[in-house]
Design a protein around this motif. Structure first.
Motif, short mmCIF file in Angstrom:
data_model
loop_
_atom_site.label_atom_id
_atom_site.label_comp_id
_atom_site.label_asym_id
_atom_site.label_seq_id
_atom_site.Cartn_x
_atom_site.Cartn_y
_atom_site.Cartn_z
N HIS A 1 43.52 -39.16 44.93
CA HIS A 1 43.54 -39.58 46.33
C HIS A 1 42.20 -40.22 46.73
CE1 HIS A 1 44.62 -39.69 50.53
NE2 HIS A 1 43.60 -38.90 50.86
N THR B 1 41.79 -43.70 45.15
CA THR B 1 42.51 -44.70 45.94
C THR B 1 41.73 -45.06 47.21
OG1 THR B 1 44.62 -43.83 45.10
CG2 THR B 1 44.69 -45.20 47.09
N ALA C 1 39.23 -39.15 54.31
CA ALA C 1 39.95 -38.86 53.06
C ALA C 1 39.36 -37.65 52.37
CB ALA C 1 39.91 -40.07 52.14
N GLU D 1 40.94 -33.74 51.64
CA GLU D 1 40.95 -33.09 50.33
C GLU D 1 40.27 -31.72 50.36
OE1 GLU D 1 41.95 -34.56 46.83
OE2 GLU D 1 43.33 -34.97 48.47
#
Length: 413
Positions: free
Chosen positions: A363, A366, A380, A384
């Motif tokens: 993730h 990306t 992001a 996580e």
């Protein structure tokens, strides 16, 4: 150093400098003064000594537990050049050259041990400025479990350093413990079955079983040249002292891409900033996403003194309650130091690290490829489960290891 003792040493040195002739033993009081300054700094567990020419005299400051503190009096102008010259002689520096930066090293005997000191001299208005960095080679290496990681962060760090390939970055400002963290990783990885090399500027501490060499640009041995040479030494893991420029960043990424594990440091404020710093230095996002295994950000905060610590209740609506936010509850207690002879009235003694860990998942890879701003990547990382430096510091303050005031100082000034 006590003011009365320092004043007595200075008075003796000044009186000696005013002698009209050069009797036997002249200069001994200056030597005694310099040794006393070094001994006092070592007794206080200082990491740096600053000698700074000012209009009124030479100011001496020492860095203890990360903070600079000035000695109570200035050394008179008459003896300031002699004190600097004495330290230059001890460091093997040419005393006749005063118009250029110079570096040297001192091996100083202190209480039945030898202490290495790194000396840097810089010509400034009013004279020469000197910084003595104390490198205690007798201090034992820390283990990963002693670095102040939470159990979750320690597990992440252990996983990252044992990966056979990839780039691991440790970031933070100067004097934030980055080298200590990487040396702890090397000490754990040091095994006859693994060939490890370091490229440093300079080599700070010797590790038996690991090939270490210092870069020397004058001889053509730069970080980039050293990395190329390391590849011909059948190396598996490499510690690169610091990524400073585009060429070094590109070489580091390509080495990680070819099946090696490479650890290095960056001077950035947090994990997300480290990623963008690599991109700003010209690393293509697709290469960074492919090679980066993780980023660790850290700061050093002072520990509450164990000899004068006390517990107090955090009042509702107080600044500390507002800082804690959702972590606060009515009746919460924290600790602080009253100040005592052991901590010299500061309420703190010793330091510990607070951390931010960002392992690179699919993730996050990306997000690196598509992130247009730091906020995008930070969101992001938060999704996580990354815990920020502030969150880690606040948790350690709640556990009684440090204070919210100290965490705030270390992070925001």
């Amino acid at each position: 150093m006590e003011q009365e003792m320092l004043q007595r040493l200075v008075t003796n040195a000044v009186r000696e400098m005013r002698l009209p002739s050069r009797p036997e033993g002249r200069g001994s009081h200056v030597l005694t003064l310099v040794d006393a300054v070094l001994d006092a700094a070592l007794d206080e567990e200082a990491t740096d000594i600053h000698l700074e020419p000012m209009e009124e005299g030479l100011r001496i400051r020492v860095r203890v537990d990360g903070l600079l503190r000035a000695y109570p009096i200035l050394l008179p102008v008459a003896i300031a050049p002699v004190v600097i010259a004495r330290l230059k002689v001890m460091a093997g520096i040419d005393t006749a050259k005063r118009n250029r930066p110079q570096d040297g090293q001192i091996r100083y005997p202190h209480r039945e041990r030898s202490v290495d000191m790194r000396v840097a001299v810089l010509p400034v208005v009013g004279g020469e400025r000197m910084v003595v960095r104390i490198m205690d080679g007798t201090e034992r290496f820390l283990h990963c479990r002693e670095l102040g990681f939470t159990p979750e962060n320690e597990a992440i760090f252990e996983r990252l350093i044992h990966r056979p390939t990839g780039l691991l970055l440790v970031c933070g400002p100067m004097n934030s413990g980055k080298t200590t963290t990487l040396y702890a990783a090397l000490a754990e990885l040091n095994d006859p079955n693994c060939h490890i090399m370091t490229l440093e500027d300079p080599v700070e501490r010797r590790i038996d079983g690991i090939s270490q060499f210092a870069v020397c640009p004058e001889a053509g041995l730069t970080f980039v040249a050293g990395l190329r040479a390391a590849l011909r030494q059948d190396v598996q893991k490499i510690l690169l002292g610091e990524i400073r420029d585009r060429e070094t960043a590109e070489m580091a990424v390509r080495i990680a891409l070819t099946g090696h594990a490479l650890f290095s440091t960056l001077h950035t404020e947090d994990c997300v900033a480290a990623i963008f710093r690599m991109i700003e230095m010209g690393t293509p996002p697709y290469l960074l996403a492919a090679t980066l295994s993780g980023v660790v950000a850290q700061r050093l905060v002072r520990r509450v003194c164990v000899h004068c610590r006390e517990t107090y209740t955090v009042a509702a609506g107080s600044d500390e309650a507002l800082l804690l936010g959702s972590l606060y509850h009515e009746g919460m207690t924290l600790v602080r130091g009253r100040g005592c002879s052991h901590c010299r009235g500061s309420g703190y003694h010793g330091r510990m690290a607070i951390h931010e860990m960002l392992p690179i998942s699919e993730h996050i890879r990306t997000a690196i490829l598509g992130a247009r701003s730091r906020d995008d990547l930070r969101r992001a990382a938060g999704a996580e489960g990354m815990r920020s430096l502030w969150q880690d510091g606040a948790a350690k303050a709640i556990e009684g290891e440090t204070t919210l005031e100290e965490v705030e100082r270390a992070l925001y000034g």
